[in-house]
Design a protein around this motif. Structure first.
Motif, short mmCIF file in Angstrom:
data_model
loop_
_atom_site.label_atom_id
_atom_site.label_comp_id
_atom_site.label_asym_id
_atom_site.label_seq_id
_atom_site.Cartn_x
_atom_site.Cartn_y
_atom_site.Cartn_z
N ILE A 134 38.50 41.90 44.27
CA ILE A 134 37.80 41.66 43.00
C ILE A 134 37.75 42.99 42.28
N LEU A 135 38.38 43.06 41.11
CA LEU A 135 38.48 44.33 40.40
C LEU A 135 37.67 44.28 39.10
N GLY A 136 36.82 45.30 38.93
CA GLY A 136 36.03 45.41 37.70
C GLY A 136 36.07 46.83 37.18
N ASP A 137 37.28 47.38 37.06
CA ASP A 137 37.42 48.80 36.73
C ASP A 137 37.24 49.11 35.25
N THR A 138 37.11 48.09 34.40
CA THR A 138 36.76 48.30 32.99
C THR A 138 35.54 47.44 32.69
N GLU A 168 42.04 39.24 41.91
CA GLU A 168 43.09 39.98 41.22
C GLU A 168 44.45 39.33 41.44
N SER A 169 44.64 38.62 42.53
CA SER A 169 45.90 37.94 42.82
C SER A 169 46.14 36.72 41.93
N GLY A 170 45.07 36.25 41.28
CA GLY A 170 45.16 35.02 40.50
C GLY A 170 44.57 33.82 41.22
N ASN A 171 44.35 33.95 42.52
CA ASN A 171 43.70 32.88 43.27
C ASN A 171 42.21 32.81 42.92
N SER A 172 41.64 31.63 43.07
CA SER A 172 40.22 31.43 42.79
C SER A 172 39.51 30.90 44.02
#
Length: 450
Positions: free
Chosen positions: A286-290, A309-313
């Motif tokens: 899970i990326l929240g770099d912005t 981030e892979s597009g999977n949910s």
């Protein structure tokens, strides 16, 4: 056979006069006042024989029902915008529902361009309760699609913007200065606030510069209002306006926020994301770099789902879905969701007690789940006892439009429940959209990351 109300007949008669004179008429009527019926009646009075009615997919069945119930006989093709490329035939009138969708600027959207290429020579009826919900700049391309636009003298949006003397601002987005054509108070105030913050208080001319900026801000606001008034004088002859109050509606909207305690995993993920800007699992990230990414991920997690981030949910926490099921178990409700994974979660919790199409909802005792943006316009959920939101959209337009889905002439109370996570992002979003402001990443940074 059903009959129209007196005000609908009167508006239809005015509408055909405008349409025959100007080849365009815009029905700016509040939700549930009967824009669809007025448009169909205009087509009947005008003697049109082959009508194209473009709308949202979820509204097709209700428009067809109106056409049948009120006994209209002219040929009609009712289709969603996304399927217009499949339409064949020669039409003599086009009706376009929720026409504010063509209000993008400074460039028109692809769908808007294709609509113009195909139908610009035909008389048109536009329908929307909110032609310019966020900016008067949204008006240009809505009329641009027609050869009979009152703005035909302007080659493009930029010429039109300058010709009406709207107020342009510029913002540094980190990679250069970018022009902003929103021409609204919020943008203008933001522009001058940035200028004020850049001043050096040690500068001997600080006070003079501060006064100059504030004077310029006042002038810009005055110029904006003058330009907007000029625009309204141009388009007023094309408009037919109808409010719910004028139509005799007396219903009230009662909103209540109720809170759901989420599982510990949800709060741990949100806090780690806010602190580290990334959460790494065994197989997913899970990326929240912005600020924008972090806001989106916190938004998802606050209702119990996540898109990696892979597009999977994945469904992380179904607390909200179970909370809604248990609290409203004795009622027939309409549920608005934001993300696809939230629908998946609702289906898991509700099983066969949930549907996603209006016909099934109206004909059975099932509850209905609708995505906020696709379900906020063009449909009626009058069969529901309550509207319940499992999440909230960042757009103020979504807030104001979707909450009116219960309204009918005879209904006195519309009860709406917002299910927010304790300590989640939803309260912050709600406090913005009720003031007709979108919730943005800059606001999120102040609320969550400062």
């Amino acid at each position: 056979m059903k009959i129209l109300r007196d005000y609908q007949i009167a508006n239809a008669k005015k509408g055909i006069e405008i349409l025959q004179e100007r080849h365009l008429v815009y029905l700016q009527c509040e939700v549930r006042t009967g824009k669809t019926l007025m448009a169909l009646e205009i087509a009947k009075i005008g003697g049109y024989g082959n009508v194209l009615f473009a709308t949202k997919k979820k509204a097709i069945s209700s428009i067809q029902k109106d056409y049948d119930d009120f006994g209209y006989k002219f040929d009609i093709t009712i289709i969603n915008d996304e399927s217009l490329h499949t339409v064949v035939g020669d039409f003599d009138l086009v009706i376009h529902d929720e026409h504010h969708r063509f209000g993008s600027f400074p460039k028109p959207g692809i769908a808007t361009k294709k609509f113009k290429e195909r139908f610009s020579h035909l008389p048109m009826i536009f329908l929307s309760g909110t032609p310019h919900p966020e900016s008067y700049s949204q008006v240009y391309h809505q009329f641009w699609i027609s050869n009979f636009s009152p703005f035909a003298e302007f080659k493009n949006f930029y010429k039109w913007f300058a010709g009406l003397e709207f107020v342009k601002t510029e913002f540094d987005l980190g990679y250069g200065m970018v022009a902003n054509y929103s021409n609204n108070e919020d943008t203008i105030y933001k522009f001058y606030s940035i200028q004020l913050r850049k001043l050096n208080k040690k500068d001997p001319k600080y006070t003079d510069k501060q006064i100059e900026i504030k004077v310029n801000q006042t002038k810009s606001i005055a110029a904006m209002h003058k330009a907007n008034a000029k625009l309204m004088r141009i388009i007023d002859p094309y408009l037919i306006k109808q409010t719910q109050a004028e139509a005799g509606f007396t219903s009230s909207v009662n909103e209540k926020v109720i809170y759901c305690k989420m599982q510990d995993i949800t709060y741990k993920l949100i806090n780690k994301l806010k602190k580290d800007k990334v959460v790494r699992g065994k197989d997913e990230v899970i990326l929240g770099d912005t600020a924008v990414k972090c806001m989106g991920k916190v938004h998802q997690l606050s209702s119990g789902t996540i898109k990696f981030e892979s597009g999977n949910s994945a469904i992380i926490d179904d607390s909200k879905a179970r909370f809604i099921r248990d609290k409203f178990t004795s009622y027939k409700i309409g549920i608005f969701y934001k993300f696809q994974s939230e629908l998946d979660m609702l289906k898991q919790v509700y099983g066969d007690k949930l549907c996603t199409d209006l016909d099934t909802f109206n004909a059975t005792d099932k509850n209905i789940a609708l995505q906020i943006v696709s379900g906020r316009e063009g449909i009626s959920l009058s069969k529901a006892d309550y509207l319940v939101y499992i999440n909230i959209d960042f757009s103020s337009l979504s807030y104001w439009h979707s909450r009116d889905r219960l309204t009918t002439m005879d209904r006195k109370n519309n009860d709406i429940f917002w299910v927010f996570a304790e300590g989640g992002i939803e309260d912050y979003v709600y406090n913005a959209v009720i003031k007709k402001k979108d919730y943005t990443s800059s606001v999120f940074k102040k609320d969550f990351l400062s």
